[in-house]
Design a protein around this motif. Structure first.
Motif, PDB file in Angstrom:
ATOM      1  N   ALA A   8     -40.475  11.114  15.732  1.00  0.00           N
ATOM      2  CA  ALA A   8     -39.160  11.139  15.089  1.00  0.00           C
ATOM      3  C   ALA A   8     -38.243  12.036  15.888  1.00  0.00           C
ATOM      4  CB  ALA A   8     -39.261  11.654  13.659  1.00  0.00           C
ATOM      5  N   THR A   9     -36.956  11.757  15.834  1.00  0.00           N
ATOM      6  CA  THR A   9     -35.978  12.648  16.430  1.00  0.00           C
ATOM      7  C   THR A   9     -34.858  12.890  15.429  1.00  0.00           C
ATOM      8  OG1 THR A   9     -34.554  13.117  18.312  1.00  0.00           O
ATOM      9  CG2 THR A   9     -34.585  10.846  17.561  1.00  0.00           C
ATOM     10  N   VAL A  10     -34.352  14.110  15.429  1.00  0.00           N
ATOM     11  CA  VAL A  10     -33.178  14.468  14.641  1.00  0.00           C
ATOM     12  C   VAL A  10     -32.085  14.687  15.672  1.00  0.00           C
ATOM     13  CG1 VAL A  10     -32.161  16.093  13.020  1.00  0.00           C
ATOM     14  CG2 VAL A  10     -34.608  15.582  12.899  1.00  0.00           C
ATOM     15  N   ALA A  11     -31.174  13.751  15.789  1.00  0.00           N
ATOM     16  CA  ALA A  11     -30.161  13.788  16.838  1.00  0.00           C
ATOM     17  C   ALA A  11     -28.876  14.375  16.304  1.00  0.00           C
ATOM     18  CB  ALA A  11     -29.909  12.380  17.371  1.00  0.00           C
ATOM     19  N   THR A  27     -42.300  17.078   9.863  1.00  0.00           N
ATOM     20  CA  THR A  27     -43.698  17.353  10.213  1.00  0.00           C
ATOM     21  C   THR A  27     -44.545  17.446   8.952  1.00  0.00           C
ATOM     22  OG1 THR A  27     -43.348  19.743  10.364  1.00  0.00           O
ATOM     23  CG2 THR A  27     -43.149  18.474  12.400  1.00  0.00           C
ATOM     24  N   ALA A  28     -44.010  18.071   7.910  1.00  0.00           N
ATOM     25  CA  ALA A  28     -44.749  18.184   6.654  1.00  0.00           C
ATOM     26  C   ALA A  28     -44.975  16.808   6.020  1.00  0.00           C
ATOM     27  CB  ALA A  28     -44.004  19.098   5.681  1.00  0.00           C
ATOM     28  N   ALA A  29     -44.062  15.860   6.290  1.00  0.00           N
ATOM     29  CA  ALA A  29     -44.187  14.510   5.734  1.00  0.00           C
ATOM     30  C   ALA A  29     -45.143  13.635   6.543  1.00  0.00           C
ATOM     31  CB  ALA A  29     -42.818  13.842   5.674  1.00  0.00           C
ATOM     32  N   GLY A  30     -45.651  14.168   7.658  1.00  0.00           N
ATOM     33  CA  GLY A  30     -46.652  13.426   8.409  1.00  0.00           C
ATOM     34  C   GLY A  30     -46.230  12.909   9.762  1.00  0.00           C
ATOM     35  N   TYR A  31     -45.007  13.193  10.199  1.00  0.00           N
ATOM     36  CA  TYR A  31     -44.612  12.783  11.543  1.00  0.00           C
ATOM     37  C   TYR A  31     -45.331  13.676  12.544  1.00  0.00           C
ATOM     38  CZ  TYR A  31     -41.104   9.723   9.625  1.00  0.00           C
ATOM     39  OH  TYR A  31     -40.481   8.711   8.959  1.00  0.00           O
ATOM     40  N   GLY A  32     -46.006  13.082  13.496  1.00  0.00           N
ATOM     41  CA  GLY A  32     -46.813  13.842  14.442  1.00  0.00           C
ATOM     42  C   GLY A  32     -46.011  14.545  15.504  1.00  0.00           C
ATOM     43  N   CYS A  47     -32.152  27.286  15.734  1.00  0.00           N
ATOM     44  CA  CYS A  47     -33.247  26.462  15.226  1.00  0.00           C
ATOM     45  C   CYS A  47     -34.595  27.063  15.636  1.00  0.00           C
ATOM     46  CB  CYS A  47     -33.110  25.037  15.736  1.00  0.00           C
ATOM     47  SG  CYS A  47     -34.257  23.878  14.960  1.00  0.00           S
ATOM     48  N   GLN A  48     -34.700  27.547  16.876  1.00  0.00           N
ATOM     49  CA  GLN A  48     -35.949  28.194  17.309  1.00  0.00           C
ATOM     50  C   GLN A  48     -36.276  29.382  16.416  1.00  0.00           C
ATOM     51  OE1 GLN A  48     -35.063  29.022  21.460  1.00  0.00           O
ATOM     52  NE2 GLN A  48     -36.584  27.504  22.093  1.00  0.00           N
ATOM     53  N   ARG A  49     -35.265  30.180  16.104  1.00  0.00           N
ATOM     54  CA  ARG A  49     -35.488  31.339  15.224  1.00  0.00           C
ATOM     55  C   ARG A  49     -35.928  30.880  13.836  1.00  0.00           C
ATOM     56  NH1 ARG A  49     -30.896  32.991  17.897  1.00  0.00           N
ATOM     57  NH2 ARG A  49     -29.550  32.570  16.132  1.00  0.00           N
ATOM     58  N   TYR A  50     -35.303  29.819  13.333  1.00  0.00           N
ATOM     59  CA  TYR A  50     -35.700  29.294  12.028  1.00  0.00           C
ATOM     60  C   TYR A  50     -37.156  28.847  12.051  1.00  0.00           C
ATOM     61  CZ  TYR A  50     -36.257  26.217   8.076  1.00  0.00           C
ATOM     62  OH  TYR A  50     -36.747  25.624   6.940  1.00  0.00           O
ATOM     63  N   LEU A  51     -37.527  28.094  13.076  1.00  0.00           N
ATOM     64  CA  LEU A  51     -38.893  27.580  13.157  1.00  0.00           C
ATOM     65  C   LEU A  51     -39.903  28.720  13.296  1.00  0.00           C
ATOM     66  CD1 LEU A  51     -38.285  24.520  15.486  1.00  0.00           C
ATOM     67  CD2 LEU A  51     -38.676  24.492  13.015  1.00  0.00           C
ATOM     68  N   ALA A  63     -44.705  23.401  12.789  1.00  0.00           N
ATOM     69  CA  ALA A  63     -43.543  23.383  13.674  1.00  0.00           C
ATOM     70  C   ALA A  63     -43.948  23.747  15.102  1.00  0.00           C
ATOM     71  CB  ALA A  63     -42.473  24.343  13.164  1.00  0.00           C
ATOM     72  N   ARG A  64     -44.800  24.731  15.269  1.00  0.00           N
ATOM     73  CA  ARG A  64     -45.244  25.110  16.621  1.00  0.00           C
ATOM     74  C   ARG A  64     -45.968  23.960  17.306  1.00  0.00           C
ATOM     75  NH1 ARG A  64     -46.254  30.551  14.589  1.00  0.00           N
ATOM     76  NH2 ARG A  64     -48.329  29.909  13.988  1.00  0.00           N
ATOM     77  N   ARG A  65     -46.722  23.200  16.538  1.00  0.00           N
ATOM     78  CA  ARG A  65     -47.494  22.089  17.116  1.00  0.00           C
ATOM     79  C   ARG A  65     -46.648  20.860  17.395  1.00  0.00           C
ATOM     80  NH1 ARG A  65     -50.866  23.324  12.856  1.00  0.00           N
ATOM     81  NH2 ARG A  65     -50.189  21.433  11.809  1.00  0.00           N
ATOM     82  N   ALA A  66     -45.711  20.550  16.534  1.00  0.00           N
ATOM     83  CA  ALA A  66     -45.106  19.220  16.558  1.00  0.00           C
ATOM     84  C   ALA A  66     -43.623  19.156  16.905  1.00  0.00           C
ATOM     85  CB  ALA A  66     -45.327  18.545  15.202  1.00  0.00           C
ATOM     86  N   VAL A  67     -42.911  20.269  16.862  1.00  0.00           N
ATOM     87  CA  VAL A  67     -41.464  20.228  17.043  1.00  0.00           C
ATOM     88  C   VAL A  67     -41.077  20.679  18.447  1.00  0.00           C
ATOM     89  CG1 VAL A  67     -39.243  21.146  16.259  1.00  0.00           C
ATOM     90  CG2 VAL A  67     -41.029  20.611  14.587  1.00  0.00           C
ATOM     91  N   SER A  68     -40.266  19.859  19.098  1.00  0.00           N
ATOM     92  CA  SER A  68     -39.665  20.275  20.367  1.00  0.00           C
ATOM     93  C   SER A  68     -38.152  20.191  20.216  1.00  0.00           C
ATOM     94  CB  SER A  68     -40.156  19.405  21.524  1.00  0.00           C
ATOM     95  OG  SER A  68     -39.812  18.058  21.310  1.00  0.00           O
TER      96      SER A  68
END
Length: 158
Positions: A8-11, A27-32, A47-51, A63-68
């Motif tokens: 998924a992407t949040v643009a 990510t919590a909803a299951g998007y890898g 956003c990095q600070r939030y994560l 978030a550390r595993r799945a979010v870029s």
């Protein structure tokens, strides 16, 4: 097996205010894999600070595993064609099309085309907007005149 697509992407604006939460919610909803894109580097740092401070702990780990996070221009997204199963735009069209001029409407349709370009063939493009008239016109132009399927859902004010 997850019932959600893998990518998924949040643009646009994923990092502004509570919008950063979309990344952890997906990510919590299951998007890898979730990719947040924003033109603003300060917004990406926010956003990095939030994560990094996400609560509860399982959100922080996910978030550390799945979010870029990626800096990029919505009209020139730095991804290959059909890269994502879900493409989510939150309020970017409202900003792009805000004044309702013909040039702004063209930019809005171009932005939708760029988002569609990175959406997988059986994926979904979700647009969250205030549905001002100029934005609705751009959505109609893009979806209906482009022969694309569309579903409009609204939420009632409480």
């Amino acid at each position: 097996m997850s019932r959600h697509p893998a990518r998924a992407t949040v643009a646009g604006r994923p990092a502004v205010g509570d919008d950063a939460r979309f990344c952890t919610d997906l990510t919590a909803a299951g998007y890898g894999s979730v990719t947040g894109v924003d033109f603003s580097l300060p917004a990406l740092y926010q956003c990095q600070r939030y994560l990094a401070a996400a609560q509860p702990e399982h959100e922080r780990q996910a978030a550390r595993r799945a979010v870029s996070l990626v800096g990029g221009d919505l009209l020139r997204l730095p991804f290959r064609r059909q890269s994502f199963d879900l493409v989510l735009d939150k309020a970017t069209l409202d900003g792009i099309i805000g004044d309702g001029s013909a040039e702004a409407a063209e930019r809005g349709v171009a932005a939708l085309c760029a988002l569609w370009h990175v959406c997988a063939p059986h994926g979904a493009l979700a647009v969250i907007t205030l549905l001002e008239d100029p934005v609705v016109a751009a959505l109609v132009t893009f979806f209906l005149k482009g022969g694309r399927d569309a579903r409009v859902e609204g939420c009632a004010d409480e």
